[in-house]
Design a protein around this motif. Structure first.
Motif, mmCIF file in Angstrom:
data_model
loop_
_atom_site.group_PDB
_atom_site.id
_atom_site.type_symbol
_atom_site.label_atom_id
_atom_site.label_comp_id
_atom_site.label_asym_id
_atom_site.label_seq_id
_atom_site.Cartn_x
_atom_site.Cartn_y
_atom_site.Cartn_z
ATOM 1 N N ARG A 197 15.705 8.886 -0.290
ATOM 2 C CA ARG A 197 15.613 7.681 -1.272
ATOM 3 C C ARG A 197 16.048 6.199 -0.472
ATOM 4 O O ARG A 197 15.360 5.269 -0.857
ATOM 5 N N VAL A 198 17.028 6.395 0.176
ATOM 6 C CA VAL A 198 17.592 5.120 0.968
ATOM 7 C C VAL A 198 16.333 4.525 1.934
ATOM 8 O O VAL A 198 15.878 3.493 1.930
ATOM 9 N N THR A 199 15.848 5.449 2.686
ATOM 10 C CA THR A 199 14.658 5.266 3.538
ATOM 11 C C THR A 199 13.699 4.681 3.086
ATOM 12 O O THR A 199 12.993 3.682 3.378
ATOM 13 N N ARG A 200 13.152 5.372 2.000
ATOM 14 C CA ARG A 200 11.992 4.730 1.154
ATOM 15 C C ARG A 200 12.341 3.275 0.577
ATOM 16 O O ARG A 200 11.449 2.439 0.753
ATOM 17 N N ALA A 201 13.445 3.010 0.217
ATOM 18 C CA ALA A 201 13.781 1.915 -0.442
ATOM 19 C C ALA A 201 13.662 0.805 0.755
ATOM 20 O O ALA A 201 13.025 -0.299 0.565
ATOM 21 N N ALA A 202 14.361 1.297 1.927
ATOM 22 C CA ALA A 202 14.370 0.307 3.192
ATOM 23 C C ALA A 202 13.037 -0.109 3.522
ATOM 24 O O ALA A 202 12.410 -1.184 3.987
ATOM 25 N N THR A 203 12.029 0.946 3.597
ATOM 26 C CA THR A 203 10.620 0.816 4.116
ATOM 27 C C THR A 203 9.845 -0.319 3.115
ATOM 28 O O THR A 203 9.200 -0.873 3.550
ATOM 29 N N ARG A 204 10.142 0.243 1.890
ATOM 30 C CA ARG A 204 9.337 -0.823 0.816
ATOM 31 C C ARG A 204 9.803 -2.251 0.768
ATOM 32 O O ARG A 204 9.030 -3.146 0.915
ATOM 33 N N GLU A 205 11.084 -2.371 1.371
ATOM 34 C CA GLU A 205 11.680 -3.946 1.550
ATOM 35 C C GLU A 205 11.203 -4.246 2.690
ATOM 36 O O GLU A 205 11.010 -5.729 2.805
ATOM 37 N N SER A 206 11.097 -3.677 3.788
ATOM 38 C CA SER A 206 10.683 -4.389 5.105
ATOM 39 C C SER A 206 9.094 -4.545 5.304
ATOM 40 O O SER A 206 8.610 -5.475 5.965
ATOM 41 N N LEU A 207 8.434 -3.698 4.432
ATOM 42 C CA LEU A 207 6.911 -3.866 4.754
ATOM 43 C C LEU A 207 6.304 -5.307 4.527
ATOM 44 O O LEU A 207 5.354 -5.747 5.142
ATOM 45 N N PRO A 208 6.784 -6.069 3.416
ATOM 46 C CA PRO A 208 6.361 -7.330 3.066
ATOM 47 C C PRO A 208 6.757 -8.493 4.069
ATOM 48 O O PRO A 208 6.352 -9.638 3.949
ATOM 49 N N MET A 209 7.766 -8.000 5.007
ATOM 50 C CA MET A 209 8.388 -9.097 5.765
ATOM 51 C C MET A 209 7.252 -9.753 6.918
ATOM 52 O O MET A 209 6.439 -8.958 7.309
ATOM 53 N N ASP A 210 7.609 -10.898 7.323
ATOM 54 C CA ASP A 210 6.775 -11.647 7.971
ATOM 55 C C ASP A 210 6.440 -10.941 9.713
ATOM 56 O O ASP A 210 5.450 -10.777 10.071
ATOM 57 N N TYR A 211 7.727 -10.444 9.941
ATOM 58 C CA TYR A 211 7.635 -9.543 11.265
ATOM 59 C C TYR A 211 6.621 -8.288 11.264
ATOM 60 O O TYR A 211 5.790 -8.207 12.463
ATOM 61 N N ILE A 212 6.630 -7.778 9.986
ATOM 62 C CA ILE A 212 5.411 -6.775 10.151
ATOM 63 C C ILE A 212 4.196 -7.228 9.967
ATOM 64 O O ILE A 212 3.259 -6.656 10.752
ATOM 65 N N LYS A 213 4.136 -8.388 9.134
ATOM 66 C CA LYS A 213 2.663 -9.015 9.174
ATOM 67 C C LYS A 213 2.238 -9.608 10.427
ATOM 68 O O LYS A 213 1.029 -9.460 10.822
#
Length: 325
Positions: free
Chosen positions: A205-221
């Motif tokens: 659950r912690v990893t899922r929440a962190a992943t969902r939070e990081s995906l929209p970040m500019d460095y991923i885009k």
């Protein structure tokens, strides 16, 4: 950094002093250990002699001061029942608890992090929903029930694993470990899975929440715009940035397993510190209980210190309080 470490050590000493006083008073109020030590046929004269030999005839504050004066010399007294140094009894059990905690948390992290990333990347997929449903089950099922079911299936019906105890050990320096024997792993696997189920659910659950939070970040885009493969984006950019909450949770949960794996150790008759603590509380063996809790407090404070230091390693922007910014 040095100021930060010194401040944490001072905090640990303060917490240990408060904890020792509370435990001392608490066990004093719970009952008289002489009722556990003396024979039912013992006379009052015999009971008084036992009480005097253990120093229990002194007022409580005098007993505590004697304990403190000995504890500063790392002498935590002798067990009322075993007549052995309390810290020696605990240290003899510590390797069993540490290897149980290490294996269970390793399983939880190795399984929980990949499943949490999968659930975070495609939250509406059937597989992701199945992972989250499984994590809810991991949270909801009590440890003792999971342990009993694993014993019933894999020990009683299938006969693949033993139902309890610790397997063969080998000496690694002064420490006896069962991690290096096949029989040791057979005894270790079921209690480790029992703990890993709940801890793995939390890490998912912690990893899922962190992943969902990081995906929209500019460095991923930006990484996607550069045409990097998903594998490289996950390894280099996503995983590195979600490690801080995972390290935090894993470190705290590891400390909890080491300190309070009482239920699992009792169900599987695992000869660790948790079972020793439970037996000592039942028999009002105060030296063992106090020494155990002092050791656990010191261990948890040091574990939190290691986690804080790991923060600054994983993310150089993080500066430890007390260090230069």
């Amino acid at each position: 950094m040095l100021a930060f470490i010194i401040r944490r050590l001072l905090q640990a000493i303060l917490v240990m002093v408060v904890m020792s006083a509370l435990v001392f008073i608490g066990i004093y109020l719970v009952g008289d250990p002489i009722s556990m030590l003396a024979s039912p046929d013992a006379t009052e004269l015999d009971r008084a002699a036992i009480r005097q030999s253990l120093g229990l005839d002194l007022p409580l504050w005098q007993q505590y001061m004697v304990f403190v004066s000995q504890a500063v010399q790392l002498d935590f007294g002798k067990s009322f029942l075993a007549n052995q140094p309390a810290m020696q009894l605990i240290l003899e059990r510590m390797p069993a608890t540490l290897e149980l905690a290490f294996v269970s948390m390793s399983i939880a992290v190795l399984v929980g992090v990949p499943l949490g990333i999968i659930a975070g990347l495609r939250p509406k997929a059937v597989a992701s929903r199945g992972i989250m449903t499984g994590s809810i089950l991991g949270f909801s099922l009590p440890n003792f029930w999971v342990g009993l079911m694993l014993i019933m299936v894999f020990a009683v019906f299938l006969g693949w694993f033993p139902s309890g105890g610790r397997g063969d050990t080998v000496a690694v320096g002064p420490v006896q470990l069962s991690l290096f024997t096949l029989d040791g792993w057979k005894h270790l696997l079921l209690p480790a899975l029992t703990i890993a189920l709940a801890k793995g659910a939390l890490i998912i659950r912690v990893t899922r929440a962190a992943t969902r939070e990081s995906l929209p970040m500019d460095y991923i885009k930006f990484a996607r715009a550069k045409g990097l493969s998903w594998g490289r984006i996950l390894r280099v950019h996503l995983l590195k940035n979600i490690l801080i909450p995972i390290v935090t949770i894993s470190g705290l949960e590891f400390g909890q397993v080491v300190a309070f794996a009482v239920v699992t150790e009792t169900v599987f008759a695992w000869p660790g510190m948790g079972k020793l603590l439970l037996d000592s509380i039942i028999t009002l063996d105060r030296p063992v209980v106090v020494a155990y809790l002092l050791l656990v407090v010191f261990f948890l404070v040091m574990l939190n210190l290691v986690v804080d230091i790991l923060y600054s390693v994983l993310d150089p922007r993080v500066r430890l309080q007390g260090g230069r910014s």
